[in-house]
Motif scaffolding. Sequence first.
Motif, PDB file in Angstrom:
ATOM      1  N   VAL A   1       0.848  -1.186   0.000  1.00  0.00           N
ATOM      2  CA  VAL A   1       0.000   0.000   0.000  1.00  0.00           C
ATOM      3  C   VAL A   1       0.886   1.240   0.000  1.00  0.00           C
ATOM      4  N   SER A   2       0.298   2.378  -0.328  1.00  0.00           N
ATOM      5  CA  SER A   2       1.056   3.618  -0.365  1.00  0.00           C
ATOM      6  C   SER A   2       1.145   4.230   1.030  1.00  0.00           C
ATOM      7  N   THR A   3       2.184   5.008   1.246  1.00  0.00           N
ATOM      8  CA  THR A   3       2.373   5.730   2.496  1.00  0.00           C
ATOM      9  C   THR A   3       3.088   7.031   2.204  1.00  0.00           C
ATOM     10  N   THR A   4       2.928   8.010   3.066  1.00  0.00           N
ATOM     11  CA  THR A   4       3.612   9.289   2.879  1.00  0.00           C
ATOM     12  C   THR A   4       5.081   9.219   3.266  1.00  0.00           C
ATOM     13  N   MET A   5       5.494   8.114   3.887  1.00  0.00           N
ATOM     14  CA  MET A   5       6.878   7.990   4.348  1.00  0.00           C
ATOM     15  C   MET A   5       7.768   7.503   3.208  1.00  0.00           C
ATOM     16  N   ARG A   6       8.764   8.296   2.879  1.00  0.00           N
ATOM     17  CA  ARG A   6       9.714   7.908   1.833  1.00  0.00           C
ATOM     18  C   ARG A   6      10.684   6.878   2.400  1.00  0.00           C
ATOM     19  N   GLY A   7      11.043   5.907   1.570  1.00  0.00           N
ATOM     20  CA  GLY A   7      11.993   4.897   2.001  1.00  0.00           C
ATOM     21  C   GLY A   7      11.396   3.826   2.884  1.00  0.00           C
ATOM     22  N   VAL A   8      10.071   3.707   2.886  1.00  0.00           N
ATOM     23  CA  VAL A   8       9.388   2.691   3.687  1.00  0.00           C
ATOM     24  C   VAL A   8       8.492   1.855   2.773  1.00  0.00           C
ATOM     25  N   GLN A   9       8.630   0.551   2.857  1.00  0.00           N
ATOM     26  CA  GLN A   9       7.708  -0.354   2.167  1.00  0.00           C
ATOM     27  C   GLN A   9       6.588  -0.698   3.145  1.00  0.00           C
ATOM     28  N   ALA A  10       5.366  -0.448   2.732  1.00  0.00           N
ATOM     29  CA  ALA A  10       4.217  -0.661   3.611  1.00  0.00           C
ATOM     30  C   ALA A  10       3.290  -1.710   3.004  1.00  0.00           C
ATOM     31  N   TYR A  11       2.829  -2.623   3.853  1.00  0.00           N
ATOM     32  CA  TYR A  11       1.937  -3.689   3.411  1.00  0.00           C
ATOM     33  C   TYR A  11       0.736  -3.798   4.348  1.00  0.00           C
ATOM     34  N   GLN A  12      -0.409  -4.061   3.775  1.00  0.00           N
ATOM     35  CA  GLN A  12      -1.579  -4.473   4.537  1.00  0.00           C
ATOM     36  C   GLN A  12      -1.553  -5.995   4.597  1.00  0.00           C
ATOM     37  N   VAL A  13      -1.609  -6.549   5.797  1.00  0.00           N
ATOM     38  CA  VAL A  13      -1.515  -7.995   5.987  1.00  0.00           C
ATOM     39  C   VAL A  13      -2.808  -8.521   6.593  1.00  0.00           C
ATOM     40  N   ASN A  14      -3.240  -9.669   6.115  1.00  0.00           N
ATOM     41  CA  ASN A  14      -4.328 -10.406   6.750  1.00  0.00           C
ATOM     42  C   ASN A  14      -3.853 -11.827   6.975  1.00  0.00           C
TER      43      ASN A  14
END
Length: 318
Positions: A48-61
């Motif tokens: 998913v997208s995030t405003t934080m640069r240099g961070v990989q963000a995931y939604q997990v279930n």
Amino acid sequence: MGYLDRKIADLYQYTPELTAPEDLHLYWSKTLEQLSQRGSVAAERQQVSTTMRGVQAYQVNYQGYDETKVSGWYLIPSMWKENTYPCVVLFHGYAGSSGLPESYAPWLLAGIAVFAIDLRGQTGSTGDLLPQEGGMAKGWITKGIDDKDSCYYKALVIDCLRAVDWAAEQPEIDPSRIGVAGASQGGGLAMIVSALSRKPAFAIADIPNMCHMDWGIFHSTGSLTEAADYVSQYPDRWEKVMRTLSYFDNMNLADRIEIPILVSVSLKDPVCMPETVFAAYNRIESDKELHIYPFRGHSTGEKHLRKVLEFAQRQVGR
């Protein structure tokens, strides 16, 4: 010696009689064995997208205790360009949620990946498929509270254990450098997970609940008021309720903790009272440190965050 010094000295000596049932350790041995037989954690993750640069963000279930899909944020501080990262698994306070990925920027800037989950049925994205066979007080903790095998606490704790299992399976994570952390409900869950799982390398239990619950049910203004309301309606179930709670009481499980742990306590806290926290802390035999806030209520203050991050960094070699 003034009042405050005497109070703190008395709290360090506070070791009330344990409420542990005779089969406590057998119960958890069987439960953990059943959990291990399930193997890898069934899960899906979507970037998913995030405003934080240099961070990989995931939604997990992922699949928790039952068929309930537990939701969470998995955040990797890829700006540090490392092959694997230490990770903290975070549990939120009662009736809360995991919030937004941006809330975890301090951990990511400290070089630590994050897996923050929404606890079942509360105000995050996680539902609750745990069967309900009888009535309950408002909230969640009295669901199935008459029996240790059908109660909300069992499902909640296993969901958290599975979160640690999932984090340890991720290719970006160093499984030897995983910690658990949280405050209030989250602190209680961090403490019980550190007692039951051998995967965490450190734990942070800020103003934790789920401690000395036989005392707390009479005094707390927090979630245990739900259990008090329940037994006020069903006084004949008092012994059953207290027996169930005893299986999930950190006071009874504290001696199983083998990892470094940071605990905080606020002496004017009406939710997680100092007596309850010390009842568990005093029985921890591993490397431990305690931060006391004499004039705070159910909080630690923003300056405590630095102590938490410094502790975590020491444990993971940052």
